[in-house]
Write a protein that holds these residues in place. Structure first.
Motif, PDB file in Angstrom:
ATOM      1  N   VAL A  68       0.832  -1.205   0.000  1.00  0.00           N
ATOM      2  CA  VAL A  68       0.000   0.000   0.000  1.00  0.00           C
ATOM      3  C   VAL A  68       0.868   1.257   0.000  1.00  0.00           C
ATOM      4  CG1 VAL A  68      -1.672   1.339   1.353  1.00  0.00           C
ATOM      5  CG2 VAL A  68      -2.023  -1.113   0.997  1.00  0.00           C
ATOM      6  N   ASN A  69       1.917   1.261   0.793  1.00  0.00           N
ATOM      7  CA  ASN A  69       2.813   2.425   0.819  1.00  0.00           C
ATOM      8  C   ASN A  69       3.461   2.667  -0.540  1.00  0.00           C
ATOM      9  OD1 ASN A  69       2.221   3.036   3.461  1.00  0.00           O
ATOM     10  ND2 ASN A  69       4.009   2.007   4.293  1.00  0.00           N
ATOM     11  N   ALA A  70       3.877   1.591  -1.213  1.00  0.00           N
ATOM     12  CA  ALA A  70       4.463   1.732  -2.549  1.00  0.00           C
ATOM     13  C   ALA A  70       3.423   2.255  -3.541  1.00  0.00           C
ATOM     14  CB  ALA A  70       5.030   0.396  -3.027  1.00  0.00           C
ATOM     15  N   GLY A  71       2.198   1.765  -3.447  1.00  0.00           N
ATOM     16  CA  GLY A  71       1.126   2.241  -4.319  1.00  0.00           C
ATOM     17  C   GLY A  71       0.816   3.704  -4.097  1.00  0.00           C
ATOM     18  N   LYS A  72       0.766   4.126  -2.828  1.00  0.00           N
ATOM     19  CA  LYS A  72       0.499   5.536  -2.534  1.00  0.00           C
ATOM     20  C   LYS A  72       1.636   6.420  -3.037  1.00  0.00           C
ATOM     21  CE  LYS A  72      -0.356   5.085   1.902  1.00  0.00           C
ATOM     22  NZ  LYS A  72      -0.739   5.368   3.290  1.00  0.00           N
ATOM     23  N   ALA A  73       2.857   5.959  -2.900  1.00  0.00           N
ATOM     24  CA  ALA A  73       4.002   6.745  -3.385  1.00  0.00           C
ATOM     25  C   ALA A  73       3.943   6.891  -4.904  1.00  0.00           C
ATOM     26  CB  ALA A  73       5.318   6.083  -2.962  1.00  0.00           C
ATOM     27  N   PHE A  74       3.605   5.808  -5.617  1.00  0.00           N
ATOM     28  CA  PHE A  74       3.487   5.887  -7.070  1.00  0.00           C
ATOM     29  C   PHE A  74       2.377   6.846  -7.481  1.00  0.00           C
ATOM     30  CE2 PHE A  74       1.317   4.611 -10.956  1.00  0.00           C
ATOM     31  CZ  PHE A  74       2.345   4.805 -11.866  1.00  0.00           C
ATOM     32  N   MET A  75       1.244   6.772  -6.822  1.00  0.00           N
ATOM     33  CA  MET A  75       0.134   7.636  -7.184  1.00  0.00           C
ATOM     34  C   MET A  75       0.441   9.102  -6.903  1.00  0.00           C
ATOM     35  SD  MET A  75      -2.953   4.958  -6.410  1.00  0.00           S
ATOM     36  CE  MET A  75      -3.952   6.140  -5.674  1.00  0.00           C
ATOM     37  N   GLN A  76       1.240   9.374  -5.889  1.00  0.00           N
ATOM     38  CA  GLN A  76       1.650  10.749  -5.614  1.00  0.00           C
ATOM     39  C   GLN A  76       2.526  11.275  -6.758  1.00  0.00           C
ATOM     40  OE1 GLN A  76       0.577  12.646  -3.052  1.00  0.00           O
ATOM     41  NE2 GLN A  76       1.640  14.362  -3.975  1.00  0.00           N
ATOM     42  N   VAL A  77       3.478  10.462  -7.217  1.00  0.00           N
ATOM     43  CA  VAL A  77       4.345  10.852  -8.339  1.00  0.00           C
ATOM     44  C   VAL A  77       3.515  11.034  -9.608  1.00  0.00           C
ATOM     45  CG1 VAL A  77       6.262  10.082  -9.799  1.00  0.00           C
ATOM     46  CG2 VAL A  77       6.402   9.806  -7.327  1.00  0.00           C
ATOM     47  N   LEU A  78       2.542  10.161  -9.821  1.00  0.00           N
ATOM     48  CA  LEU A  78       1.661  10.274 -10.978  1.00  0.00           C
ATOM     49  C   LEU A  78       0.861  11.578 -10.927  1.00  0.00           C
ATOM     50  CD1 LEU A  78       0.607   8.747 -13.502  1.00  0.00           C
ATOM     51  CD2 LEU A  78      -1.181   7.824 -12.018  1.00  0.00           C
ATOM     52  N   HIS A  79       0.353  11.917  -9.757  1.00  0.00           N
ATOM     53  CA  HIS A  79      -0.400  13.161  -9.581  1.00  0.00           C
ATOM     54  C   HIS A  79       0.487  14.380  -9.857  1.00  0.00           C
ATOM     55  CE1 HIS A  79      -3.489  15.819  -8.044  1.00  0.00           C
ATOM     56  NE2 HIS A  79      -2.598  16.368  -7.252  1.00  0.00           N
ATOM     57  N   GLU A  80       1.714  14.335  -9.380  1.00  0.00           N
ATOM     58  CA  GLU A  80       2.645  15.440  -9.630  1.00  0.00           C
ATOM     59  C   GLU A  80       2.926  15.597 -11.120  1.00  0.00           C
ATOM     60  OE1 GLU A  80       6.000  14.565  -7.125  1.00  0.00           O
ATOM     61  OE2 GLU A  80       4.834  14.898  -5.299  1.00  0.00           O
ATOM     62  N   ALA A  81       3.072  14.474 -11.837  1.00  0.00           N
ATOM     63  CA  ALA A  81       3.304  14.534 -13.287  1.00  0.00           C
ATOM     64  C   ALA A  81       2.099  15.147 -13.992  1.00  0.00           C
ATOM     65  CB  ALA A  81       3.597  13.138 -13.830  1.00  0.00           C
ATOM     66  N   LYS A  82       0.915  14.768 -13.577  1.00  0.00           N
ATOM     67  CA  LYS A  82      -0.310  15.318 -14.158  1.00  0.00           C
ATOM     68  C   LYS A  82      -0.380  16.824 -13.939  1.00  0.00           C
ATOM     69  CE  LYS A  82      -4.284  14.909 -12.011  1.00  0.00           C
ATOM     70  NZ  LYS A  82      -5.548  14.364 -11.461  1.00  0.00           N
ATOM     71  N   ARG A  83      -0.101  17.264 -12.720  1.00  0.00           N
ATOM     72  CA  ARG A  83      -0.170  18.702 -12.403  1.00  0.00           C
ATOM     73  C   ARG A  83       0.892  19.475 -13.189  1.00  0.00           C
ATOM     74  NH1 ARG A  83      -4.610  20.200 -11.467  1.00  0.00           N
ATOM     75  NH2 ARG A  83      -3.747  22.127 -10.668  1.00  0.00           N
ATOM     76  N   ALA A  84       2.074  18.897 -13.359  1.00  0.00           N
ATOM     77  CA  ALA A  84       3.127  19.566 -14.127  1.00  0.00           C
ATOM     78  C   ALA A  84       2.706  19.737 -15.583  1.00  0.00           C
ATOM     79  CB  ALA A  84       4.434  18.777 -14.034  1.00  0.00           C
ATOM     80  N   LEU A  85       2.081  18.726 -16.161  1.00  0.00           N
ATOM     81  CA  LEU A  85       1.605  18.836 -17.537  1.00  0.00           C
ATOM     82  C   LEU A  85       0.515  19.885 -17.672  1.00  0.00           C
ATOM     83  CD1 LEU A  85       1.545  15.166 -18.834  1.00  0.00           C
ATOM     84  CD2 LEU A  85       2.661  17.104 -19.938  1.00  0.00           C
ATOM     85  N   LYS A  86      -0.390  19.933 -16.703  1.00  0.00           N
ATOM     86  CA  LYS A  86      -1.463  20.924 -16.756  1.00  0.00           C
ATOM     87  C   LYS A  86      -0.930  22.346 -16.630  1.00  0.00           C
ATOM     88  CE  LYS A  86      -5.538  18.438 -15.277  1.00  0.00           C
ATOM     89  NZ  LYS A  86      -6.655  18.449 -14.318  1.00  0.00           N
ATOM     90  N   ALA A  87       0.206  22.507 -15.988  1.00  0.00           N
ATOM     91  CA  ALA A  87       0.797  23.839 -15.799  1.00  0.00           C
ATOM     92  C   ALA A  87       1.627  24.282 -17.003  1.00  0.00           C
ATOM     93  CB  ALA A  87       1.663  23.850 -14.541  1.00  0.00           C
ATOM     94  N   THR A  88       1.878  23.371 -17.925  1.00  0.00           N
ATOM     95  CA  THR A  88       2.690  23.679 -19.098  1.00  0.00           C
ATOM     96  C   THR A  88       1.856  24.452 -20.119  1.00  0.00           C
ATOM     97  OG1 THR A  88       3.944  21.648 -18.773  1.00  0.00           O
ATOM     98  CG2 THR A  88       4.096  22.667 -20.934  1.00  0.00           C
ATOM     99  N   GLU A  89       2.436  25.544 -20.627  1.00  0.00           N
ATOM    100  CA  GLU A  89       1.766  26.340 -21.664  1.00  0.00           C
ATOM    101  C   GLU A  89       2.609  26.358 -22.918  1.00  0.00           C
ATOM    102  OE1 GLU A  89      -1.167  27.860 -21.846  1.00  0.00           O
ATOM    103  OE2 GLU A  89      -1.757  27.174 -19.861  1.00  0.00           O
TER     104      GLU A  89
END
Length: 105
Positions: free
Chosen positions: A71-92
């Protein structure tokens, strides 16, 4: 479009929530499974008593410690995935090839 790409990469169809114990984003079932495993671990259960089915439809009995680690590994992966998503959304502008694996963990 980026949200759909992100959702497809973790293949979880249920709503996200914050695991209140750690403040990480995780599916509800991960939070509940983690809580169960931690409770069993706290009372000294070390036997493989938690039943899980993997994505290839394989069945497994895991110890509470193994579930906590999973579960800890899954939560860590999902956090990194969320950060990647937010970085893409911030790209113009958002890259046309936003679905390219180079943008995602």
């Amino acid at each position: 479009m980026i949200d759909a790409q992100s959702a497809g990469r973790y293949s979880i169809s249920q709503a996200m929530e914050v695991c209140q114990s750690k403040g990480h984003f995780a599916p509800r079932r991960f939070c509940l499974l983690s809580k169960t495993a931690r409770g069993l671990h706290e009372v000294g259960v070390t036997a493989p008593v938690l039943f899980l089915t993997d994505r290839d439809n394989g069945d497994h009995y895991l110890t509470p410690a193994q579930v906590i680690e999973l579960v800890n590994a899954g939560k860590a992966f999902m956090q990194v995935l969320h950060e990647a998503k937010r970085a893409l959304k911030a790209t113009e502008p958002i890259p046309v090839n936003y679905d390219d694996d180079s943008y995602w963990p």
